[in-house]
Enzyme design. Sequence first.
Site, PDB file in Angstrom:
ATOM      1  N   LYS A  94      33.006  36.990  45.758  1.00 42.56           N
ATOM      2  CA  LYS A  94      31.657  36.769  46.276  1.00 42.56           C
ATOM      3  C   LYS A  94      31.694  36.447  47.776  1.00 42.56           C
ATOM      4  CE  LYS A  94      29.459  35.639  41.925  1.00 42.56           C
ATOM      5  NZ  LYS A  94      29.096  34.615  40.957  1.00 42.56           N
ATOM      6  N   LYS A 114      32.294  46.835  40.817  1.00 38.40           N
ATOM      7  CA  LYS A 114      31.644  46.208  39.651  1.00 38.40           C
ATOM      8  C   LYS A 114      30.117  46.222  39.841  1.00 38.40           C
ATOM      9  CE  LYS A 114      30.541  41.511  38.412  1.00 38.40           C
ATOM     10  NZ  LYS A 114      29.802  41.174  37.327  1.00 38.40           N
ATOM     11  N   LYS A 167      24.198  42.276  40.182  1.00 44.48           N
ATOM     12  CA  LYS A 167      22.940  42.012  40.875  1.00 44.48           C
ATOM     13  C   LYS A 167      23.193  41.545  42.295  1.00 44.48           C
ATOM     14  CE  LYS A 167      21.341  40.036  36.675  1.00 44.48           C
ATOM     15  NZ  LYS A 167      22.408  39.052  36.422  1.00 44.48           N
TER      16      LYS A 167
END
Length: 322
Positions: free
Chosen positions: A113, A192, A195
């Site tokens: 992230k 991947k 959202k």
Amino acid sequence: MNTKRILSGVQPSGLLHIGNYFGMIKRMIDFQESSDMFCFIANYHSLTSLNDKEKLEKNTFTSFCDVLALGLDPSKSTIWVQSHVSEVAELAWILSNFTSVGMMERSTSYKDKINKGLKPNMGLFSYPILMAADILLFHSDIVPVGKDQKQHLEMTRDIAIKFNNAFGDVLTIPEIDIDENMNIVAGIDDQKMSKSYNNTIPIFGDEQYIKDQIMNIVTDSAGLNEIKDINTPLFKIYSLFLDKNQIEDLKERYNTPGLKYMDIKNELFEYIMEYFSDQRSKRDEYLSNPDSVYDLMKLGEEKAKSVAGETIESVKKSIGMI
Ligand code: ADP
Ligand code: TRP
């Protein structure tokens, strides 16, 4: 035989997508008939990456409608919004004292992230502890998730084992349920599908947007008369909707010169719209009856709270909170 408690959650950070569906929701629906199912909308988790009041409110509501429309049934399962049962935040604090910083630093999802540009706030860093609290607060036996969540579940087990070693058998050690045949669903850019990465094909919502996303699936530059590579996102995404024989047929078409990616994309769009058409109408019904949805949220909250209250009391007692 005791009925197993199955628990899982989904973040309302954006529109639910086909990765969520095949990675988790579809399996939850299959489990529903034979188990004590708990499913929640993880809005505290979304706060780690989404700081937009209107969006968070709207997505929490629509995600709740989405899981109902997809087939989770409040008369059989416990379905709630995470923040409505705030004991989870209390348990997360307690568990953070039994979690090493080193283990959090090894989180691959955190590193991914950050690499994708998310701001490294403390919520994002300690996210796996909140996830452990979600699972342990409800004495979950089995947690069905996509492969990307495997490490988080191993951390949950580690934290629970460490806690129980210190204080006795207070927490239930959960089993991880991952469909090993189901790979992580690829996004339109072949990373991947998530959202947080803007690379999804949503299940619901604006038809034109779904079409645009499908048209934007990256393809290679193979010429019309060359055979095509099946190890590419368009093939992988289309295959999710096909049975074994249909996948073989699609392979055959990829191996035959003359295939146009545009034809495959148009077909895939039609397929997806057809596949979820009943669920789309159900979702529209929920969206146009918000009061009935709030009633169902309340029902889930009450059921979840009664379990959470008992767990948090026994945990607090066991660690010496008077
Ligand atoms: P996202 O990454 O889009 O925010 P969530 O983190 O809310 O999705 O994931 C909800 C559930 O869907 C989890 O069980 C997760 O493992 C599963 N899931 C999410 N993305 C994928 C994917 N690309 N492939 C398979 N499963 C996925
Ligand atoms: N972290 C999960 C995800 O991003 C969502 C989630 C939060 C979850 N709490 C959970 C999944 C507890 C299973 C159990 O996909």
